[in-house]
Design a protein around this motif. Sequence first.
Motif, PDB file in Angstrom:
ATOM      1  N   MET A  69      55.957  20.121  26.937  1.00  0.00           N
ATOM      2  CA  MET A  69      55.584  21.430  26.514  1.00  0.00           C
ATOM      3  C   MET A  69      55.974  21.449  24.876  1.00  0.00           C
ATOM      4  N   VAL A  70      55.052  22.321  24.220  1.00  0.00           N
ATOM      5  CA  VAL A  70      55.206  22.372  23.154  1.00  0.00           C
ATOM      6  C   VAL A  70      56.316  23.140  22.377  1.00  0.00           C
ATOM      7  N   SER A  71      57.069  22.669  21.320  1.00  0.00           N
ATOM      8  CA  SER A  71      58.021  23.445  20.641  1.00  0.00           C
ATOM      9  C   SER A  71      57.721  24.425  19.906  1.00  0.00           C
ATOM     10  N   ALA A  72      58.337  25.445  19.647  1.00  0.00           N
ATOM     11  CA  ALA A  72      58.113  26.429  18.695  1.00  0.00           C
ATOM     12  C   ALA A  72      57.710  25.939  17.319  1.00  0.00           C
ATOM     13  N   ARG A  73      58.513  24.770  16.771  1.00  0.00           N
ATOM     14  CA  ARG A  73      58.357  24.281  15.833  1.00  0.00           C
ATOM     15  C   ARG A  73      56.886  23.991  15.504  1.00  0.00           C
ATOM     16  N   GLN A  74      56.585  22.965  16.771  1.00  0.00           N
ATOM     17  CA  GLN A  74      55.301  22.226  16.626  1.00  0.00           C
ATOM     18  C   GLN A  74      54.271  23.096  16.584  1.00  0.00           C
TER      19      GLN A  74
END
Length: 59
Positions: free
Chosen positions: A1-6
Motif C-alpha cells: 500500500m502506498v503511504s500518504a507521503r509517497q
Amino acid sequence: MVSARQLADAGYKAFSGSMMLLTLYGGYLCSARAYRYFQRQRALRQLQQSPPSTGVVED
C-alpha cells in the motif's frame, strides 16, 4: 500500500515535471517569436536599402 507521503511526493514530482516542461515550451515559443521578429526587421531593412524596381524598361 502506498503511504500518504509517497503519494504526495509522486504528485509533487509530477507537478514539478509538468511545470518544467511548460517553462521549456514557453521559452521555445518566446525564442521562436523573437527569431521571426528579427528576421522580419532584417528583411524590412534590406527592402529600404535596395532601390525599388518597377519592372518598367526605359529606352
